[in-house]
Design an enzyme around this catalytic site. Structure first.
Site, short mmCIF file in Angstrom:
data_model
loop_
_atom_site.label_atom_id
_atom_site.label_comp_id
_atom_site.label_asym_id
_atom_site.label_seq_id
_atom_site.Cartn_x
_atom_site.Cartn_y
_atom_site.Cartn_z
N GLU A 82 -47.29 -4.01 -62.83
CA GLU A 82 -47.91 -2.69 -62.94
C GLU A 82 -48.88 -2.68 -64.12
O GLU A 82 -49.30 -1.63 -64.58
CB GLU A 82 -46.87 -1.59 -63.05
CG GLU A 82 -45.87 -1.76 -64.17
CD GLU A 82 -44.88 -0.62 -64.23
OE1 GLU A 82 -45.31 0.52 -64.45
OE2 GLU A 82 -43.67 -0.88 -64.06
N CYS A 114 -41.39 -0.86 -61.72
CA CYS A 114 -40.53 -2.00 -62.07
C CYS A 114 -39.84 -2.63 -60.88
O CYS A 114 -39.08 -3.59 -61.02
CB CYS A 114 -39.46 -1.55 -63.06
SG CYS A 114 -40.14 -0.82 -64.53
N HIS A 236 -31.83 -3.16 -63.84
CA HIS A 236 -33.15 -2.99 -64.44
C HIS A 236 -32.93 -2.40 -65.83
O HIS A 236 -32.17 -1.44 -65.98
CB HIS A 236 -34.04 -2.07 -63.59
CG HIS A 236 -35.24 -1.60 -64.34
ND1 HIS A 236 -36.12 -2.49 -64.92
CD2 HIS A 236 -35.68 -0.37 -64.68
CE1 HIS A 236 -37.07 -1.81 -65.54
NE2 HIS A 236 -36.82 -0.52 -65.42
P1 HMG Z 1 -35.24 10.23 -76.94
O1 HMG Z 1 -35.51 11.64 -76.73
O2 HMG Z 1 -35.97 9.59 -78.02
O3 HMG Z 1 -33.79 9.86 -77.28
O4 HMG Z 1 -35.53 9.53 -75.53
P2 HMG Z 1 -32.43 10.73 -77.31
O5 HMG Z 1 -32.56 11.82 -78.28
O6 HMG Z 1 -31.98 11.04 -75.91
O7 HMG Z 1 -31.51 9.61 -77.95
C1 HMG Z 1 -31.27 8.43 -77.25
C2 HMG Z 1 -29.81 8.08 -77.47
O8 HMG Z 1 -29.63 7.76 -78.84
C3 HMG Z 1 -28.83 9.24 -77.18
O9 HMG Z 1 -27.68 8.66 -76.60
C4 HMG Z 1 -28.51 9.78 -78.57
O10 HMG Z 1 -27.25 10.41 -78.63
C5 HMG Z 1 -28.53 8.49 -79.37
P3 HMG Z 1 -27.04 9.32 -75.27
O11 HMG Z 1 -26.69 10.70 -75.62
O12 HMG Z 1 -28.15 9.24 -74.21
O13 HMG Z 1 -25.90 8.40 -74.97
N1 HMG Z 1 -28.76 8.69 -80.80
C6 HMG Z 1 -28.15 7.99 -81.76
N2 HMG Z 1 -27.20 7.02 -81.70
C7 HMG Z 1 -26.78 6.48 -82.89
N3 HMG Z 1 -27.24 6.88 -84.11
C8 HMG Z 1 -28.17 7.85 -84.20
C9 HMG Z 1 -28.66 8.44 -83.00
N4 HMG Z 1 -29.57 9.41 -82.74
C10 HMG Z 1 -29.62 9.54 -81.39
N5 HMG Z 1 -28.61 8.23 -85.39
C11 HMG Z 1 -35.67 7.96 -73.78
C12 HMG Z 1 -34.89 8.39 -74.99
C13 HMG Z 1 -35.02 6.78 -73.11
C14 HMG Z 1 -35.76 9.12 -72.77
C15 HMG Z 1 -37.12 7.58 -74.27
O14 HMG Z 1 -37.05 6.43 -75.06
C16 HMG Z 1 -38.10 7.32 -73.15
O15 HMG Z 1 -38.75 8.23 -72.64
N6 HMG Z 1 -38.26 6.02 -72.72
C17 HMG Z 1 -39.16 5.64 -71.65
C18 HMG Z 1 -38.63 6.02 -70.28
C19 HMG Z 1 -37.42 5.22 -69.84
O16 HMG Z 1 -37.13 4.18 -70.39
N7 HMG Z 1 -36.73 5.71 -68.77
C20 HMG Z 1 -35.57 5.00 -68.24
C21 HMG Z 1 -35.36 5.24 -66.76
S1 HMG Z 1 -36.87 5.06 -65.80
C22 HMG Z 1 -37.07 3.34 -65.64
O17 HMG Z 1 -36.20 2.60 -65.91
C23 HMG Z 1 -38.40 2.86 -65.15
C24 HMG Z 1 -39.30 2.28 -66.21
O18 HMG Z 1 -38.85 0.99 -66.58
C25 HMG Z 1 -40.74 2.22 -65.70
C26 HMG Z 1 -41.03 1.55 -64.35
O19 HMG Z 1 -40.31 1.66 -63.37
O20 HMG Z 1 -42.11 0.94 -64.30
C27 HMG Z 1 -39.35 3.12 -67.45
#
Ligand code: HMG
Length: 392
Positions: A82, A114, A236
């Site tokens: 992609e 992906c 993935h």
């Molecule tokens: P965010 O808002 O930065 O993170 O987004 P958050 O606030 O949800 O925190 C993440 C986790 O860290 C949470 O854990 C928090 O509790 C924890 P959870 O509640 O989910 O278990 N946390 C902590 N842990 C320890 N110490 C701390 C602390 N603070 C918070 N101090 C998000 C996270 C993944 C959404 C963001 O990084 C993002 O948008 N990433 C890109 C999109 C993505 O990866 N999506 C995944 C599914 S889609 C997919 O896989 C396809 C893709 O590969 C693309 C394709 O297909 O081409 C993306």
């Protein structure tokens, strides 16, 4: 018609020689690094230098397979990405040329976020079913890019995986049954005029986990297999923590009582590489498969592995494969370890400088400085043509 055993006969993984430690990123962004290390399960992300792109990564991943196998019967090269570099010419043709592959061969580029490499694998196996002498090379290569200082930023990375698909494969015989799911959703996308993805991060994670349930249901109905028939699970991996959540979800769907520790054991060997390289989109599931095969101390011969492929937009597939006896003689564990141990750490400034570089679009002659790469590098661009060369 009798079914022929088909699957992965050789597999090789390549990533950039440069990385950013997410502690460095956390400090610059004023975030607790534990959010990245523990919350997302990511420690480092691979960053491609200016003379590395999907084509050099793909060629570098495929080179050992070309060197070690007779590819006279190679009839198909599928390049899933992609991060395409051209709207018309297939990225695989550059790789075909660099690796001097047989001319009597089909070469096509595939795209579905992906998921692309998985449909590539299935199409390649279909071709081998029809002509068991034929071989196919399936490559997934990508560079994951999100906006600076956005929530997606710590989930960047890059990498390529090359897989040789044949009859009677030496590494993984892929089962014919699969569970499929497609839905027109806007969880992650990248319009043609952008070089960074747009993402609804939390929503994308929910869609990913929901599609896991849908694909598993059809996979288990078609195959008659249950949760206990699978010895290890690969996912993935946009970030590795998602695999633990996915494993817990799968256990729940199947009425299996599973602690987080138990879920981690089933997925952990498959997460080691991705934890230190980051998301590589199409390659990511197969980087995880490399990690499992290379890192698992237990001999996996005869064991069935579950594989979950997810591409935003979205298409998902659940499938499985049986690890072949003697697979350890054919994997590239030592080479992968050496590559990962021999990387250069970037400062935050270097990371941002590389991120902000723009590719020349003026049609002039541009030569790119030499950084550390594998055997192939992007030497420059001249009159809108990418110029590749052997790295010295
Ligand atoms: P965010 O808002 O930065 O993170 O987004 P958050 O606030 O949800 O925190 C993440 C986790 O860290 C949470 O854990 C928090 O509790 C924890 P959870 O509640 O989910 O278990 N946390 C902590 N842990 C320890 N110490 C701390 C602390 N603070 C918070 N101090 C998000 C996270 C993944 C959404 C963001 O990084 C993002 O948008 N990433 C890109 C999109 C993505 O990866 N999506 C995944 C599914 S889609 C997919 O896989 C396809 C893709 O590969 C693309 C394709 O297909 O081409 C993306």
């Amino acid at each position: 018609m009798a079914t022929i055993t088909t699957g992965i006969d050789a597999i090789s993984f390549y990533t950039s020689r440069y990385f950013l430690d997410l502690k460095t990123l956390a400090e610059a962004r004023g975030t607790d690094f534990n959010k990245y290390y523990t919350g997302l399960g990511q420690e480092k992300m691979a960053i491609p230098p200016p003379d590395e792109d999907i084509i050099t990564m793909a060629a570098n991943a495929a080179l050992p397979i070309i060197e070690e196998n007779d590819l006279e019967d190679l009839e198909l090269l599928l390049f899933a990405t992609e991060s395409g570099v051209d709207q018309s010419k297939a990225a695989g043709l550059f790789v075909h040329g660099l690796l001097n592959l047989p001319k009597r061969c089909r070469v096509v580029e595939l795209k579905e976020a992906c998921y692309g490499a998985t449909v590539g694998l299935q199409m390649a196996m279909g071709m081998v079913q029809r002509n068991p002498k034929a071989k196919a090379l399936v490559i997934g290569a990508d560079i994951a890019r999100y906006e600076l200082a956005s929530p997606g930023e710590p989930t960047q990375g890059c990498g390529a995986v090359a897989m040789l698909v044949s009859a009677n494969p030496r590494i993984l015989a892929i089962d014919p049954e699969a569970g499929l799911f497609s839905d027109d959703v806007m969880d992650f996308w990248r319009p043609n005029y952008r070089d960074q993805a747009v993402v609804d991060g939390k929503y994308s994670t929910r869609v990913y986990l929901n599609a896991l349930g849908e694909t598993w249901k059809q996979y288990s109905e078609r195959s008659g297999r249950g949760y206990a028939d699978l010895a290890r699970f690969c996912y993935h991996l946009p970030f590795t923590k998602i695999a633990v959540k996915a494993q817990e979800r799968l256990a729940k769907i199947n009425g299996v009582d599973l602690s987080t520790d138990e879920a981690e054991i089933l997925v952990t060997d498959g997460l080691r590489y991705n934890r230190i390289t980051g998301n590589s989109y199409t390659a990511s599931l197969y980087v995880g498969l490399n990690s499992l095969l290379d890192q698992c101390v237990e001999d996996l011969s005869g064991k069935r592995i579950g594989l979950y492929s997810y591409g935003s937009g979205c298409v998902a597939e659940y499938f499985s494969g049986v690890v072949q006896p003697g697979y350890r003689e054919h994997i590239r564990a030592a080479a992968h370890r050496a590559m990962l141990e021999n990387r250069t750490e970037l400062t935050f400034q270097q990371y941002e400088d590389i991120f902000n570089l723009s590719f020349p679009t003026d049609g002039g002659d541009h030569k790119f400085a030499q950084y550390r790469t594998g055997s192939y590098r992007l030497a420059g661009v001249s009159q809108h043509k990418r110029m590749y060369e052997k790295a010295t």
